[in-house]
Write a protein that holds these residues in place. Structure first.
Motif, PDB file in Angstrom:
ATOM      1  N   PHE A   1       0.842  -0.967  -0.023  1.00 18.32           N
ATOM      2  CA  PHE A   1       0.024   0.094   0.058  1.00 18.32           C
ATOM      3  C   PHE A   1       0.929   1.354  -0.021  1.00 18.32           C
ATOM      4  O   PHE A   1       0.524   2.173  -0.556  1.00 18.32           O
ATOM      5  CB  PHE A   1      -0.916  -0.060   1.296  1.00 18.32           C
ATOM      6  CG  PHE A   1      -1.989   1.066   1.313  1.00 18.32           C
ATOM      7  CD1 PHE A   1      -3.069   1.026   0.625  1.00 18.32           C
ATOM      8  CD2 PHE A   1      -1.555   2.359   1.886  1.00 18.32           C
ATOM      9  CE1 PHE A   1      -4.182   1.888   0.687  1.00 18.32           C
ATOM     10  CE2 PHE A   1      -2.688   3.278   1.937  1.00 18.32           C
ATOM     11  CZ  PHE A   1      -3.681   3.176   1.385  1.00 18.32           C
ATOM     12  N   LEU A   2       2.059   1.237   0.575  1.00 17.53           N
ATOM     13  CA  LEU A   2       2.972   2.318   0.628  1.00 17.53           C
ATOM     14  C   LEU A   2       3.478   2.738  -0.670  1.00 17.53           C
ATOM     15  O   LEU A   2       3.491   3.947  -0.934  1.00 17.53           O
ATOM     16  CB  LEU A   2       4.047   2.173   1.647  1.00 17.53           C
ATOM     17  CG  LEU A   2       5.141   3.193   1.762  1.00 17.53           C
ATOM     18  CD1 LEU A   2       4.640   4.384   2.261  1.00 17.53           C
ATOM     19  CD2 LEU A   2       6.326   2.667   2.627  1.00 17.53           C
ATOM     20  N   VAL A   3       3.828   1.686  -1.484  1.00 20.28           N
ATOM     21  CA  VAL A   3       4.121   1.863  -3.152  1.00 20.28           C
ATOM     22  C   VAL A   3       2.921   2.550  -3.636  1.00 20.28           C
ATOM     23  O   VAL A   3       3.310   3.699  -4.437  1.00 20.28           O
ATOM     24  CB  VAL A   3       4.425   0.442  -3.384  1.00 20.28           C
ATOM     25  CG1 VAL A   3       4.555   0.718  -5.242  1.00 20.28           C
ATOM     26  CG2 VAL A   3       5.778   0.014  -2.933  1.00 20.28           C
ATOM     27  N   VAL A   4       1.735   2.055  -3.496  1.00 17.38           N
ATOM     28  CA  VAL A   4       0.709   2.647  -4.323  1.00 17.38           C
ATOM     29  C   VAL A   4       0.574   4.126  -3.643  1.00 17.38           C
ATOM     30  O   VAL A   4       0.205   5.041  -4.590  1.00 17.38           O
ATOM     31  CB  VAL A   4      -0.681   1.851  -4.031  1.00 17.38           C
ATOM     32  CG1 VAL A   4      -1.970   2.377  -4.722  1.00 17.38           C
ATOM     33  CG2 VAL A   4      -0.191   0.514  -4.613  1.00 17.38           C
ATOM     34  N   PHE A   5       0.652   4.295  -2.633  1.00 15.50           N
ATOM     35  CA  PHE A   5       0.331   5.655  -1.692  1.00 15.50           C
ATOM     36  C   PHE A   5       1.089   6.662  -2.402  1.00 15.50           C
ATOM     37  O   PHE A   5       0.986   7.732  -2.694  1.00 15.50           O
ATOM     38  CB  PHE A   5       0.751   5.722  -0.205  1.00 15.50           C
ATOM     39  CG  PHE A   5       0.576   6.848   0.431  1.00 15.50           C
ATOM     40  CD1 PHE A   5      -1.000   7.453   0.858  1.00 15.50           C
ATOM     41  CD2 PHE A   5       1.258   7.481   0.863  1.00 15.50           C
ATOM     42  CE1 PHE A   5      -1.172   8.240   1.508  1.00 15.50           C
ATOM     43  CE2 PHE A   5       1.273   8.908   1.203  1.00 15.50           C
ATOM     44  CZ  PHE A   5       0.150   9.304   1.734  1.00 15.50           C
TER      45      PHE A   5
ATOM     46  N   ALA B   1       9.934  -1.301  -7.063  1.00 15.92           N
ATOM     47  CA  ALA B   1      10.190  -2.528  -7.550  1.00 15.92           C
ATOM     48  C   ALA B   1      10.595  -3.540  -6.720  1.00 15.92           C
ATOM     49  O   ALA B   1      10.357  -4.591  -6.578  1.00 15.92           O
ATOM     50  CB  ALA B   1      11.147  -2.248  -8.839  1.00 15.92           C
ATOM     51  N   ALA B   2      11.517  -3.159  -5.847  1.00 20.55           N
ATOM     52  CA  ALA B   2      12.130  -3.850  -4.629  1.00 20.55           C
ATOM     53  C   ALA B   2      11.070  -4.401  -3.608  1.00 20.55           C
ATOM     54  O   ALA B   2      10.825  -5.348  -3.293  1.00 20.55           O
ATOM     55  CB  ALA B   2      13.317  -3.350  -4.040  1.00 20.55           C
TER      56      ALA B   2
ATOM     57  N   LEU C   1      13.228  -6.375   0.521  1.00 21.32           N
ATOM     58  CA  LEU C   1      12.100  -5.787   1.077  1.00 21.32           C
ATOM     59  C   LEU C   1      12.561  -4.443   1.811  1.00 21.32           C
ATOM     60  O   LEU C   1      12.325  -3.454   1.702  1.00 21.32           O
ATOM     61  CB  LEU C   1      11.244  -6.491   1.804  1.00 21.32           C
ATOM     62  CG  LEU C   1      10.044  -5.918   2.372  1.00 21.32           C
ATOM     63  CD1 LEU C   1       9.170  -5.000   1.377  1.00 21.32           C
ATOM     64  CD2 LEU C   1       9.317  -6.725   3.267  1.00 21.32           C
ATOM     65  N   MET C   2      13.592  -4.843   2.874  1.00 22.49           N
ATOM     66  CA  MET C   2      14.169  -3.690   3.706  1.00 22.49           C
ATOM     67  C   MET C   2      14.966  -2.762   2.888  1.00 22.49           C
ATOM     68  O   MET C   2      14.783  -1.541   3.315  1.00 22.49           O
ATOM     69  CB  MET C   2      15.043  -4.277   4.839  1.00 22.49           C
ATOM     70  CG  MET C   2      14.192  -5.311   5.689  1.00 22.49           C
ATOM     71  SD  MET C   2      15.009  -6.019   7.047  1.00 22.49           S
ATOM     72  CE  MET C   2      15.463  -4.550   7.942  1.00 22.49           C
ATOM     73  N   GLY C   3      15.781  -3.087   2.031  1.00 24.65           N
ATOM     74  CA  GLY C   3      16.350  -2.282   1.099  1.00 24.65           C
ATOM     75  C   GLY C   3      15.551  -1.394   0.495  1.00 24.65           C
ATOM     76  O   GLY C   3      15.752  -0.221   0.286  1.00 24.65           O
ATOM     77  N   GLY C   4      14.371  -1.775  -0.442  1.00 19.64           N
ATOM     78  CA  GLY C   4      13.291  -1.146  -0.926  1.00 19.64           C
ATOM     79  C   GLY C   4      12.805  -0.050  -0.051  1.00 19.64           C
ATOM     80  O   GLY C   4      12.625   1.262  -0.376  1.00 19.64           O
TER      81      GLY C   4
ATOM     82  N   GLY D   1      13.474  -9.624  -8.179  1.00 19.14           N
ATOM     83  CA  GLY D   1      13.115 -10.941  -7.551  1.00 19.14           C
ATOM     84  C   GLY D   1      14.163 -11.972  -7.753  1.00 19.14           C
ATOM     85  O   GLY D   1      14.584 -12.774  -6.676  1.00 19.14           O
ATOM     86  N   ALA D   2      15.307 -11.799  -8.689  1.00 13.53           N
ATOM     87  CA  ALA D   2      16.333 -12.494  -8.629  1.00 13.53           C
ATOM     88  C   ALA D   2      17.440 -12.056  -7.398  1.00 13.53           C
ATOM     89  O   ALA D   2      18.137 -13.192  -6.797  1.00 13.53           O
ATOM     90  CB  ALA D   2      17.237 -12.368  -9.966  1.00 13.53           C
TER      91      ALA D   2
END
Length: 485
Positions: free
Chosen positions: A16-20, A109-110, A74-77, A62-63
């Protein structure tokens, strides 16, 4: 709350944060133009920088997750997202804002790739994972319209886009602290490290696709040309697969035919994601520049999209189990196309009441995006991930394509800023109609591909437990190449 359920909630909030971020920035465009002194051409560059990075990186993200751990990705993103959000809130240089949007695309993306992969890591194969996937994709499908209202309320209260930046930075930091507490690290795959280089090469063609979409706008290509190129490109896999039916055909064509269900699903999801992301983005601009609505009223006007997606989630699984996945998805795409047609009618004023029904229809059809397990059961782990990458790529391409059409109109008008001129608004209305004609073409193309590639048979026994299979009809379980014959 069980740890697995907590993981689903946390990953949904991260998505949701990405979309926000995307939605709030689109709503704040008039404020950005005012405070940063940018014409609409500058605004489209900001949107394009984000969409190109977002579309180019799903395979690489993904890779990297498989090679080094999905939680790390995820944490890096989340860390990148927080830094990129805080930068323009502190520094007011236009180049900082441009760099921030590009980094936000990388972060999105991440986060998107890591969130879906961690569902697999925290849920064993079976009904629990299927339900978690359905919840996650439902949140993804509903997030854009659902985020509009809180975004607009914040903007109306603060009257500055920097409030949005600070909220996003704080939310990213909070999630970054919670992730290690709620999510275990996925086991890295040493063999996957050898494939990171190949995945990095995928950035080039995917980024080129997104850049090419923007190039169409920079070169002032007509909207008709954009539509023809988009439709032709989307039809290529299905058409080539049709030629692979016989004996003695090249292996590429034969593989496209054997795996037509998977390739068809990927293409349909990409097209619908492009249409939905483009529709919300353009409607956000149209309602403000042509309809004259305040940001808060824009949020209320686009809220019916949530109801449409939820209605699609409730209706489509049972329908697919009875009449077949291909016919159901094609019908849903056709419903979305009708919504786009209503928005593209001459004389559309893009006022509050005029967009409610079209948006409801578009969102109902795009409820397909919330049904990853309706395309294949989660025992085929590659397919839900592929659908997620397709949605991500489609959303980025859709934003670039729709923005390109608006850029063409702005260039032909002579570079007028968003000043509220009556003649400028009238001219821009034509560009918005061109965008919705593109959305119509994308949805009709998705309907044709669904009929050509997706399984046609229904399975009434699957309808009883949509949480188990998403209402998946017979023939969709198993390998990504299942054709349902």
């Amino acid at each position: 709350m069980p740890r697995s359920a907590l993981a689903v909630v946390l990953l949904a909030v991260a998505q949701f944060l990405v979309v926000f971020d995307t939605t709030s920035f689109a709503v704040a465009l008039p404020l950005v133009a005012r405070d940063w002194g940018l014409a609409i051409a500058g605004l489209t560059w900001l949107l394009t920088a984000y969409s190109v990075c977002f579309a180019a990186l799903p395979v690489l993200a993904g890779a990297l997750g498989r090679a080094f751990g999905q939680r790390r990705v995820l944490m890096g993103g989340l860390a990148l997202s927080s830094v990129a959000a805080a930068a323009p809130a502190v520094f007011s240089a236009p180049w900082v804002l441009m760099a921030s949007r590009a980094v936000q695309g990388v972060a999105a993306a991440a986060i998107t790739a890591g969130a879906l992969a961690l569902i697999d890591a925290t849920h064993p194969a079976g009904p629990g994972r299927d339900r978690a996937l359905n919840v996650h994709f439902a949140v993804v499908a509903c997030a854009t319209p659902a985020a509009l209202l809180p975004c607009t309320l914040l903007l109306d209260a603060s009257e500055t886009e920097k409030t949005i930046f600070w909220v996003q930075a704080a939310a990213g930091v909070l999630l970054l602290l919670l992730v290690p507490l709620a999510l275990a690290e996925s086991a890295p795959e040493p063999a996957a490290r050898r494939r990171v280089g190949a995945a990095a090469l995928a950035v080039v063609p995917l980024g080129f696709l997104a850049w090419f979409a923007d190039w169409l706008g920079d070169r002032s290509v007509s909207a008709t040309t954009v539509i023809v190129i988009a439709v032709a490109g989307a039809l290529v896999p299905s058409v080539l697969g049709w030629f692979g039916r016989g004996e003695g055909v090249p292996e590429l064509l034969a593989r496209l035919h054997r795996q037509r269900a998977a390739f068809g699903a990927y293409t349909v999801v990409a097209l619908l994601a492009a249409g939905l992301s483009g529709a919300v983005l353009i409607l956000t601009m149209a309602l403000q520049t042509v309809g004259g609505l305040s940001p808060m009223r824009v949020g209320w006007a686009l809220l019916p999209a949530v109801a449409g997606v939820v209605l699609g989630c409730l209706v489509l699984p049972g329908l697919a189990a009875r009449v077949g996945l291909g016919a159901t998805v094609a019908g849903a795409c056709a419903v979305s196309a009708v919504g786009f047609v209503l928005l593209a009618l001459p004389g559309a004023g893009y006022r509050f009441a005029e967009v409610l029904l079209p948006l409801l229809l578009i969102a109902f059809g795009c409820g397909v995006l919330a049904l990853p397990v309706g395309f294949a059961r989660s025992v085929s782990a590659a397919l839900p991930r592929g659908l997620n990458a397709s949605r991500q790529l489609g959303a980025g391409l859709g934003a670039s394509l729709f923005i390109g059409i608006v850029t063409v109109a702005q260039q032909r008008f002579g570079g007028v800023t968003l000043s509220g001129m009556k003649d400028y608004r009238a001219f821009l209305s034509g560009a918005f109609r061109d965008c919705f004609e593109l959305g119509t073409a994308l949805c009709l193309t998705a309907a044709a591909i669904a009929l050509l590639a997706l399984p046609r048979r229904g399975d009434r026994t699957a309808a009883g437990d949509p949480g188990l299979s998403g209402g998946a009809p017979a023939g969709t379980a198993g390998s990504p190449g299942s054709s349902g014959r």
